[in-house]
Motif scaffolding. Structure first.
Motif, PDB file in Angstrom:
ATOM      1  N   PRO A 406       0.805  -1.228   0.000  1.00 60.05           N
ATOM      2  CA  PRO A 406       0.000   0.000   0.000  1.00 60.05           C
ATOM      3  C   PRO A 406       0.837   1.277   0.000  1.00 60.05           C
ATOM      4  O   PRO A 406       0.529   2.232  -0.727  1.00 60.05           O
ATOM      5  CB  PRO A 406      -0.812  -0.129   1.301  1.00 60.05           C
ATOM      6  N   GLU A 429      -0.854   4.217 -13.888  1.00 54.98           N
ATOM      7  CA  GLU A 429      -2.184   4.023 -13.300  1.00 54.98           C
ATOM      8  C   GLU A 429      -2.753   2.657 -13.682  1.00 54.98           C
ATOM      9  O   GLU A 429      -3.455   2.018 -12.880  1.00 54.98           O
ATOM     10  CB  GLU A 429      -3.100   5.154 -13.743  1.00 54.98           C
ATOM     11  N   SER A 433      -3.727  -0.333 -10.946  1.00 52.85           N
ATOM     12  CA  SER A 433      -4.998  -1.050 -10.955  1.00 52.85           C
ATOM     13  C   SER A 433      -4.783  -2.558 -10.921  1.00 52.85           C
ATOM     14  O   SER A 433      -5.467  -3.280 -10.185  1.00 52.85           O
ATOM     15  CB  SER A 433      -5.798  -0.658 -12.201  1.00 52.85           C
ATOM     16  N   LEU A 436      -3.532  -3.598  -7.416  1.00 52.69           N
ATOM     17  CA  LEU A 436      -4.620  -3.588  -6.435  1.00 52.69           C
ATOM     18  C   LEU A 436      -5.419  -4.886  -6.500  1.00 52.69           C
ATOM     19  O   LEU A 436      -5.806  -5.449  -5.464  1.00 52.69           O
ATOM     20  CB  LEU A 436      -5.547  -2.393  -6.677  1.00 52.69           C
ATOM     21  N   ASP A 437      -5.647  -5.355  -7.714  1.00 58.11           N
ATOM     22  CA  ASP A 437      -6.420  -6.590  -7.872  1.00 58.11           C
ATOM     23  C   ASP A 437      -5.715  -7.783  -7.243  1.00 58.11           C
ATOM     24  O   ASP A 437      -6.368  -8.758  -6.844  1.00 58.11           O
ATOM     25  CB  ASP A 437      -6.665  -6.873  -9.360  1.00 58.11           C
ATOM     26  N   ARG A 444      -5.511  -4.238   0.212  1.00 62.46           N
ATOM     27  CA  ARG A 444      -6.161  -3.471  -0.848  1.00 62.46           C
ATOM     28  C   ARG A 444      -6.961  -2.310  -0.266  1.00 62.46           C
ATOM     29  O   ARG A 444      -6.921  -1.184  -0.782  1.00 62.46           O
ATOM     30  CB  ARG A 444      -7.068  -4.372  -1.677  1.00 62.46           C
ATOM     31  N   GLY A 445      -7.669  -2.578   0.822  1.00 60.84           N
ATOM     32  CA  GLY A 445      -8.430  -1.512   1.453  1.00 60.84           C
ATOM     33  C   GLY A 445      -7.533  -0.374   1.915  1.00 60.84           C
ATOM     34  O   GLY A 445      -7.859   0.808   1.721  1.00 60.84           O
ATOM     35  N   GLU A 448      -6.289   1.576  -1.171  1.00 59.81           N
ATOM     36  CA  GLU A 448      -7.325   2.420  -1.774  1.00 59.81           C
ATOM     37  C   GLU A 448      -7.579   3.665  -0.930  1.00 59.81           C
ATOM     38  O   GLU A 448      -7.830   4.753  -1.468  1.00 59.81           O
ATOM     39  CB  GLU A 448      -8.606   1.616  -1.971  1.00 59.81           C
ATOM     40  N   ARG A 449      -7.515   3.523   0.387  1.00 64.41           N
ATOM     41  CA  ARG A 449      -7.688   4.701   1.256  1.00 64.41           C
ATOM     42  C   ARG A 449      -6.536   5.685   1.064  1.00 64.41           C
ATOM     43  O   ARG A 449      -6.752   6.909   1.017  1.00 64.41           O
ATOM     44  CB  ARG A 449      -7.793   4.268   2.720  1.00 64.41           C
ATOM     45  N   LEU A 451      -4.690   5.962  -1.659  1.00 65.00           N
ATOM     46  CA  LEU A 451      -4.818   6.535  -3.007  1.00 65.00           C
ATOM     47  C   LEU A 451      -5.851   7.653  -3.035  1.00 65.00           C
ATOM     48  O   LEU A 451      -5.661   8.676  -3.708  1.00 65.00           O
ATOM     49  CB  LEU A 451      -5.202   5.439  -3.998  1.00 65.00           C
ATOM     50  N   GLN A 452      -6.932   7.483  -2.315  1.00 64.47           N
ATOM     51  CA  GLN A 452      -7.956   8.524  -2.270  1.00 64.47           C
ATOM     52  C   GLN A 452      -7.381   9.825  -1.704  1.00 64.47           C
ATOM     53  O   GLN A 452      -7.661  10.921  -2.205  1.00 64.47           O
ATOM     54  CB  GLN A 452      -9.138   8.050  -1.428  1.00 64.47           C
TER      55      GLN A 452
END
Length: 463
Positions: A406, A429, A433, A436-437, A444-445, A448-449, A451-452
């Motif tokens: 992460p 990018e 992706s 992440l998969d 992953r969670g 994604e947090r 990345l946001q």
């Protein structure tokens, strides 16, 4: 520990005995050794010497693939990117292979001034760098004060949203109080390269000056740890001595540091001897490309927890192959631009350094298109104060992989949004992706947090 005698961990006779092996390991022995590496256990020098004798092409492919598996198991598929920054090429030593050597009259000499350091730092930041390794000759005067000033300058350089977050230092042996000064300046890893542990080769190449002290350099990592330095990195200049000997010796050195200080060697740099301006020094023990890659792979198998560092100065894209056989860090060589002011009289002398014109975007593009590795600019560990035993413990428990996935993704997105060319950003990018998969749910969670936050304009995000 006395510094005028050979340290007990460097057992020349044991190394020579291990290298006396002539036979290649059979299937069963090879599998046992590789399984031990996959279990993340350090190899003995006898086991490493056995790997040096592998000759069957299928066995060699298995060896290389296993080295990559070990690296993936410990660090994931990330490749950490750093930039060397040469702040001075004045030196008090006469090392026959080095452009910095005191008697070399073909290169322009310079101490970077603080304003020049600041501008050099900005140029590196504009490429996207967050990690810098300070390099200089073994300076005849005020070495520590000069390095301390350089570290302080770089930590205060900002350009837009960018900054240098980690400064490591490549330095010769110092006194305990001098290492303490660097530690107080928040230096990261102190890199002390022996270059070659083969005593006859060392003395033949280092003919005078501070670096001619073979024993003093062997003892320097101990002195650094005893002075409170958090992390020490070792290094080889392959070709200066027999690579097989040097690899076994650096294994013994790393094992000693782990045993005594519970910290080990944070990194092992694997560079090859190359031609330099004003050189003419003939490589005593040249390595073929295949031998170089075998050396990198065995180093990963033998010392699974260390960071294996290569440089993009390697010719013929050899560093690219090294990314698939155990390398975890790259010096990108993207430091040519800061030296425009070194030559006050253009054409009269060769500016130095030379041959380091590989832009970080080019390196990232390779990692995306060909290697499918995740470029990482992460500096979470120094931000969290992880060093020495704490860092090693985390690596041994494979915690680096779970957190670095992460964190590396977040640091890479920061690079893509702020520094990458449009094509590199598009490719990056896409790779993020895909990565992440492949991450487990909790990782992953977390990614994604992060990345946001980065996409919303936040910087320096990590867990």
């Amino acid at each position: 520990m006395p510094t005028d005698t050979l340290p007990p961990w460097l057992d020349h006779q044991a190394i020579d005995k291990a290298l006396g092996r002539e036979s290649a390991p059979d299937n069963a022995e090879l599998r046992d050794i590789l399984d031990k590496s996959l279990a993340l256990e350090s190899l003995s020098i006898q086991e490493a010497a056995a790997l040096m004798r592998v000759s069957d092409p299928e066995h060699l492919v298995l060896l290389m693939n296993t080295a990559d598996q070990v690296k993936q198991k410990v660090y994931g598929d990330r490749i950490v990117l750093s930039a060397p920054l040469h702040i001075s090429n004045y030196c008090g030593s006469e090392c026959l292979y080095c452009a910095n050597r005191r008697g070399n009259t073909t290169v322009a000499r310079k101490y970077m001034t603080p304003p020049e350091m600041r501008e050099a730092g900005r140029k590196l930041i504009r490429q996207g760098h967050k990690r810098v390794i300070l390099v200089s000759g073994q300076l005849p005067n005020a070495e520590v004060e000069y390095l301390e000033e350089a570290v302080s300058v770089l930590y205060t350089v900002f350009d837009g949203m960018g900054e240098i977050r980690r400064v490591n230092v490549n330095v010769g042996p110092l006194k305990p109080e001098e290492y303490a000064i660097l530690q107080a300046a928040d230096v990261g890893t102190v890199l002390i390269y022996q270059d070659t542990y083969h005593e006859a080769s060392y003395r033949a190449a280092h003919v005078s000056g501070p670096k001619s002290d073979y024993l003093g350099r062997l003892h320097a990592p101990d002195t650094a740890f005893q002075a409170g330095v958090g992390d020490v990195g070792l290094g080889l200049l392959l070709g200066l001595g027999p690579w097989q000997y040097d690899l076994l010796a650096v294994m013994l050195h790393a094992a000693h540091l782990t045993r005594v200080y519970d910290a080990g060697s944070r990194t092992v740099s694997m560079h090859r001897l190359r031609p330099v301006p004003g050189g003419g020094f003939e490589v005593p023990y040249p390595l073929s490309d295949g031998e170089y890659l075998r050396c990198v792979a065995i180093a990963r198998l033998a010392v699974p927890y260390t960071g294996i560092v290569l440089t993009t100065k390697e010719p013929a894209g050899l560093w690219r192959d090294g990314c698939n056989v155990g390398c975890s860090q790259l010096l990108t060589g993207s430091v040519a631009n800061p030296y425009e002011s070194w030559n006050e009289a253009p054409g009269e002398k060769i500016p130095f350094p030379i041959g380091e014109d590989c832009h970080v975007d080019e390196v990232v593009r390779f990692l995306l298109e060909e290697a499918r590795h995740l470029p990482s600019f992460c500096t979470a560990c120094p931000r969290l104060g992880r060093s020495g035993p704490e860092f090693l413990s985390m690596v041994q428990e494979c915690g680096m992989k779970s957190q670095c996935g992460p964190n590396s993704i977040a640091s890479f997105m920061e690079f893509l949004l702020n520094y990458a060319t449009p094509y590199t950003r598009q490719m990056g990018e896409k790779l993020i992706s895909e990565k992440l998969d492949g991450l487990p749910g909790p990782e992953r969670g977390a990614a994604e947090r992060l990345l946001q936050k980065v996409r919303s304009g936040r910087m320096d995000e990590f867990i």
